[in-house]
Write a protein that holds these residues in place. Sequence first.
Motif, PDB file in Angstrom:
ATOM      1  N   GLU B  44      52.077  40.967  32.024  1.00  0.00           N
ATOM      2  CA  GLU B  44      50.725  41.324  31.570  1.00  0.00           C
ATOM      3  C   GLU B  44      49.756  40.188  31.859  1.00  0.00           C
ATOM      4  N   ILE B  46      49.698  38.207  34.305  1.00  0.00           N
ATOM      5  CA  ILE B  46      49.344  38.037  35.716  1.00  0.00           C
ATOM      6  C   ILE B  46      48.061  38.808  36.056  1.00  0.00           C
ATOM      7  N   HIS B  47      47.677  39.797  35.215  1.00  0.00           N
ATOM      8  CA  HIS B  47      46.440  40.537  35.464  1.00  0.00           C
ATOM      9  C   HIS B  47      45.206  39.754  35.055  1.00  0.00           C
ATOM     10  N   LEU B  51      40.432  38.615  36.898  1.00  0.00           N
ATOM     11  CA  LEU B  51      39.019  38.750  36.503  1.00  0.00           C
ATOM     12  C   LEU B  51      38.222  37.573  37.057  1.00  0.00           C
TER      13      LEU B  51
ATOM     14  N   VAL C  74      39.414  46.202  32.293  1.00  0.00           N
ATOM     15  CA  VAL C  74      40.311  45.134  31.839  1.00  0.00           C
ATOM     16  C   VAL C  74      39.601  44.221  30.854  1.00  0.00           C
ATOM     17  N   PHE C  86      47.523  48.977  23.901  1.00  0.00           N
ATOM     18  CA  PHE C  86      47.683  49.508  25.243  1.00  0.00           C
ATOM     19  C   PHE C  86      49.134  49.268  25.647  1.00  0.00           C
ATOM     20  N   SER C  88      51.673  48.522  28.791  1.00  0.00           N
ATOM     21  CA  SER C  88      51.763  48.146  30.193  1.00  0.00           C
ATOM     22  C   SER C  88      53.165  48.470  30.677  1.00  0.00           C
ATOM     23  N   PHE C  90      55.911  49.158  34.464  1.00  0.00           N
ATOM     24  CA  PHE C  90      56.162  49.148  35.901  1.00  0.00           C
ATOM     25  C   PHE C  90      56.132  50.577  36.423  1.00  0.00           C
ATOM     26  N   GLY C 115      44.114  44.716  36.757  1.00  0.00           N
ATOM     27  CA  GLY C 115      44.798  45.810  36.093  1.00  0.00           C
ATOM     28  C   GLY C 115      46.010  46.326  36.842  1.00  0.00           C
ATOM     29  N   THR C 116      46.096  46.063  38.160  1.00  0.00           N
ATOM     30  CA  THR C 116      47.292  46.436  38.892  1.00  0.00           C
ATOM     31  C   THR C 116      47.769  45.234  39.685  1.00  0.00           C
ATOM     32  N   ALA C 117      49.078  45.025  39.728  1.00  0.00           N
ATOM     33  CA  ALA C 117      49.631  43.913  40.508  1.00  0.00           C
ATOM     34  C   ALA C 117      50.782  44.420  41.346  1.00  0.00           C
ATOM     35  N   HIS C 131      52.983  46.719  38.838  1.00  0.00           N
ATOM     36  CA  HIS C 131      52.840  46.576  37.388  1.00  0.00           C
ATOM     37  C   HIS C 131      51.413  46.948  37.001  1.00  0.00           C
ATOM     38  N   VAL C 132      51.282  47.823  35.993  1.00  0.00           N
ATOM     39  CA  VAL C 132      49.966  48.297  35.573  1.00  0.00           C
ATOM     40  C   VAL C 132      49.719  47.840  34.142  1.00  0.00           C
ATOM     41  N   LEU C 133      48.523  47.297  33.902  1.00  0.00           N
ATOM     42  CA  LEU C 133      48.227  46.752  32.573  1.00  0.00           C
ATOM     43  C   LEU C 133      48.028  47.863  31.557  1.00  0.00           C
TER      44      LEU C 133
END
Lengths: 93, 132, 158
Positions: B44, B46-47, B51, C74, C86, C88, C90, C115-117, C131-133
Motif C-alpha cells: 500500500e 508504494i502508491h 502523488l 488517492v 478501503f 487494497s 492484488f 493507486g495502481t502499481a 497491486h491496487v490501492l
Amino acid sequence: MSHTILSWAMVFAQICLVLAMALAALRMARGPRAQDRVLALDTLYVNSMLLLMVFGIRTGKVIYFEASLVIGMLGFVATVALAKFLMRGEVIE
Amino acid sequence: MSSIEHAADLPAWAALAVAFFLVVGAGLTLIGTIGFVRLPTFYERIHAPTLGTSWGTGGVVMASMIFFTVLSTRPVVHEILIGIFVTVTTPVTLMLLARATLHRDRAEGNPDVPGEAPAQVLVEDGAATKAD
Amino acid sequence: MLPYPLLSASLVVMWLALNGFTLGHLILGSVVAVFASWGMASLRPAKPRMPKWYLLPKLVGIVLYDIVRSNIAVASILVAGRGRRFRSGFITVPLDLQNPTALAVLAVVVTSTPGTAWLEYNSLSRTVLIHVLDLVDEAEWQALIKGRYEALLMEIFE
C-alpha cells in the motif's frame, strides 16, 4: 497584492516539502524492512529535488535547477542499485 | 515577509498561477508522504510517493516554467528535463523495488503475497478469465 | 560514423541549451554526441516500430486525465485516513499485448498513475500482477486496463 500571495505560496511550499522530507526520514528510521527504507530514501530524493526547484524560483538562480537535476539522477541510480541488491535475496536483516 | 526582488515585473495573473501550482504541487507531495507514513503494508505504501512524483513534480515544474517564461529570464530547459526524467525513472524504480519485495516475501513464505504459480496453470486461468 | 543521427542531433541541441551557445560547447557537445551514439550502437537496442504513431497524443491525453483523476482519488483516501475503510489487493490481468515496447509503455502508464502499481509480468503465461490501492471490483479494474490502455496500445504498436 498578488506578489504577497506568491511569496506566501513559496513559504507554504517550502514548509510542505520540508515536512514531507521529515516524514520520509521518519519512515526511513522506522523501517520496518529494508525495502521500506529504500522507498523512503527515494521519496527523500524526490522531495529534496522539488525543494531545490522552489529555491530556484525564489532566487532566480540556474544553479539550483542544475543541482536538482544532479540529485534526481543520483537518486535514480542509487535506488536502482539498492533494489538490485535486495533482489539478489542475499541480504541478511 | 520579504517580497521577491527579481519578480517585480511579473504580472498579477502569472503570480497567481505560479502560486496556485506551487501550493497544489507541494501540498500533494506532503499528502503523499503523510500516506507513506500512515499506510500499514509495503504494497500500500508504494502508491503514496507517486502523488509526489506525478502531480507534485508536475505542479512545481509548471510553476517554474510559467515564472521564467513570463519573466523571460532564461529558456526553461532544466524544468522540461527534470519533468521527463522524473516521469521516466519513477516507474522503473518502483517496479524494481516491488519485484525485489515480492521476491523476498516469496522466499520467506509470506502468506499475504500471491505465489509464483507454474506457467501452465496460469495459462488456463488466463483463458478461463477471458472466456468469462 | 553516426548510427543514430536523431539521437546525436538531439544530444547536441540539449548540450547547447544547457551550457549556452558557443563554438567550444558546439565542438564538445558534438564529440559527446558521437561517442554516445557509438555506445548506443554497441548496446544493439531493438528498433521500436510504431505504425500508428499519430495515435500517441490520444494516449497521452487519456493518461494525463487519468493521472489527475486518480491523484484526487488517492489524495482523498489518504486524507480521510482511518475514517474511511478501503481494501487494497492484488489482481492478475491476462494481456494479449506482446510487443516489448508496448509492454514497457503500459508498465510506465500503470505505475505512474497513483493507486495502481505494476508488480510483475510473467511472459510464459502472459499475465501481469498489479497491486491496487482501492480495490472495489476486480473485474472492473481488469476491464479498465484491457479496454482503456491495452486496446489503444495494440492499435498503436501492432
